[in-house]
Design a protein around this motif. Structure first.
Motif, mmCIF file in Angstrom:
data_model
loop_
_atom_site.group_PDB
_atom_site.id
_atom_site.type_symbol
_atom_site.label_atom_id
_atom_site.label_comp_id
_atom_site.label_asym_id
_atom_site.label_seq_id
_atom_site.Cartn_x
_atom_site.Cartn_y
_atom_site.Cartn_z
ATOM 1 N N ALA A 4 0.826 -1.201 0.000
ATOM 2 C CA ALA A 4 0.000 0.000 0.000
ATOM 3 C C ALA A 4 0.863 1.255 0.000
ATOM 4 O O ALA A 4 0.524 2.260 -0.642
ATOM 5 N N ALA A 5 1.996 1.218 0.702
ATOM 6 C CA ALA A 5 2.884 2.384 0.745
ATOM 7 C C ALA A 5 3.472 2.664 -0.630
ATOM 8 O O ALA A 5 3.587 3.825 -1.057
ATOM 9 N N VAL A 6 3.851 1.607 -1.359
ATOM 10 C CA VAL A 6 4.405 1.789 -2.705
ATOM 11 C C VAL A 6 3.341 2.383 -3.629
ATOM 12 O O VAL A 6 3.608 3.293 -4.424
ATOM 13 N N GLY A 55 -2.824 -5.252 -9.577
ATOM 14 C CA GLY A 55 -2.435 -4.441 -8.428
ATOM 15 C C GLY A 55 -3.556 -3.521 -7.988
ATOM 16 O O GLY A 55 -3.794 -3.340 -6.778
ATOM 17 N N GLU A 56 -4.264 -2.929 -8.959
ATOM 18 C CA GLU A 56 -5.396 -2.053 -8.633
ATOM 19 C C GLU A 56 -6.501 -2.838 -7.938
ATOM 20 O O GLU A 56 -7.137 -2.354 -6.992
ATOM 21 N N ILE A 57 -6.738 -4.073 -8.390
ATOM 22 C CA ILE A 57 -7.769 -4.918 -7.768
ATOM 23 C C ILE A 57 -7.404 -5.212 -6.310
ATOM 24 O O ILE A 57 -8.260 -5.199 -5.408
ATOM 25 N N LEU A 58 -6.125 -5.473 -6.068
ATOM 26 C CA LEU A 58 -5.691 -5.818 -4.710
ATOM 27 C C LEU A 58 -5.672 -4.608 -3.783
ATOM 28 O O LEU A 58 -5.894 -4.737 -2.572
ATOM 29 N N ARG A 64 -8.667 -1.141 2.832
ATOM 30 C CA ARG A 64 -9.748 -1.308 3.806
ATOM 31 C C ARG A 64 -9.250 -2.059 5.037
ATOM 32 O O ARG A 64 -9.564 -1.702 6.170
ATOM 33 N N ALA A 65 -8.467 -3.113 4.809
ATOM 34 C CA ALA A 65 -7.943 -3.893 5.931
ATOM 35 C C ALA A 65 -7.022 -3.052 6.812
ATOM 36 O O ALA A 65 -7.075 -3.114 8.042
ATOM 37 N N LEU A 66 -6.175 -2.235 6.157
ATOM 38 C CA LEU A 66 -5.282 -1.368 6.928
ATOM 39 C C LEU A 66 -6.063 -0.326 7.721
ATOM 40 O O LEU A 66 -5.717 -0.014 8.867
ATOM 41 N N ALA A 67 -7.140 0.185 7.136
ATOM 42 C CA ALA A 67 -7.957 1.169 7.850
ATOM 43 C C ALA A 67 -8.597 0.553 9.092
ATOM 44 O O ALA A 67 -8.647 1.169 10.159
ATOM 45 N N LEU A 68 -9.080 -0.680 8.957
ATOM 46 C CA LEU A 68 -9.666 -1.365 10.112
ATOM 47 C C LEU A 68 -8.614 -1.618 11.187
ATOM 48 O O LEU A 68 -8.867 -1.450 12.385
ATOM 49 N N LEU A 69 -7.432 -2.038 10.739
ATOM 50 C CA LEU A 69 -6.358 -2.303 11.690
ATOM 51 C C LEU A 69 -5.971 -1.038 12.440
ATOM 52 O O LEU A 69 -5.837 -1.037 13.671
#
Length: 298
Positions: A4-6, A55-58, A64-69
């Motif tokens: 996500a950072a990249v 990559g766009e699909i992933l 979303r997962a990072l936001a929840l975390l």
């Protein structure tokens, strides 16, 4: 997080700097991720990296997962260690007085602790402990499981509960054989308390005539109050209306109470504080009969 950072920075170098890790670490992480997924996630260009269609699909579910975390981490940080919850499992009969008394006294010393309370049968409690649903377990009998640590806290007397107008209600204590001809109300088979009651009767030479079976001790007391039989039950903090509890003089008319937790698994701070509080309290200032447990043996 590195993927996500990249995507966010558009360059591996900037992504590595934002994450505070070496650039080769980010490159290796992306290569491993592509290898596991079996797809190309980005392409290199003069200005940096561009996500492929895969990559766009992933990217969306990863974000979303990072936001929840991050939301969960923020809530933990906002709550602070003082709001951690202790999951305590215990027998239904210990919920009448023993557990409330413990929680009140512990709360006076540690007001920041909160609890999730779980009530179940002895087998159910140990399963919840093994599954990690409970951190601590107040139970009887003492579990014989190498995966658990157990501290014996004391004993809880068993009594003969009779209707208030019963002939034995005038006695302060009796041998169980005096009730051999009575109708009994008892717990359902395979319950440890039922097994103890049956064993006490067998030890003095009779098999009880059982008229009703119930799933809980409070129901047994109600059946006794209605005049439907007598029952062997743990001593109550205060007898139910219409019921008189007569002490049993028979050897073995008690059950051991213990505190158990999973061995070799560290307890979080509040749970460990409560564990030490319970062990220290029973060791230095034993509960009275009114609290539901006595120190010592028979």
């Amino acid at each position: 997080m590195q993927f996500a950072a990249v995507a966010r920075e558009g360059q591996i170098t900037r992504a590595a700097a934002a994450l505070g890790v070496p650039q080769p670490t980010v490159t290796r992480h992306l290569a491993r991720l592509e290898s596991v997924l079996g797809v190309r996630l980005y392409t290199r260009g003069p200005g940096g990296v561009t996500l492929t269609t895969d990559g766009e699909i992933l990217l969306e579910p990863v974000e979303r997962a990072l936001a929840l975390l991050l939301s969960g981490v923020s809530r933990l940080e906002a709550a602070g260690p003082g709001e951690q919850r202790v999951s305590l499992a215990f027998l239904h009969t210990l919920g009448e007085e023993t557990v409330p008394s413990l929680l009140r006294k512990f709360g006076e010393l540690t007001p920041h602790a909160t609890f999730s309370l779980i009530q179940d049968s002895a087998d159910g409690l140990l399963q919840r402990l093994a599954d990690g649903e409970a951190e601590l377990c107040l139970t009887s009998p003492l579990p014989d499981d190498p995966a658990l640590d157990v501290v014996r806290l004391g004993v809880q007397r068993l009594v003969l509960a009779v209707p208030e107008h019963h002939a034995l209600a005038r006695e302060s204590a009796t041998a169980l054989v005096a009730a051999a001809s009575e109708d009994f109300v008892t717990l359902e088979p395979r319950n440890h308390m039922r097994n103890m009651a049956d064993a006490l009767c067998q030890a003095v030479g009779f098999e009880p005539h059982i008229t009703f079976e119930a799933s809980g001790v409070s129901t047994l007391r109600g059946l006794v109050a209605a005049g439907l039989g007598v029952a062997i039950v743990p001593a109550a903090p205060s007898p139910a209306a219409g019921v008189v509890e007569v002490s049993l003089t028979d050897k073995g008319a008690y059950r051991e109470i213990g505190l158990a937790w999973r061995r070799n698994i560290g307890l979080p701070g509040p749970a460990d504080e409560f564990r030490r509080f319970v062990v220290d309290r029973f060791g230095s200032e034993p509960f009275t009969v009114r609290d539901g447990i006595e120190a010592g043996g028979t």
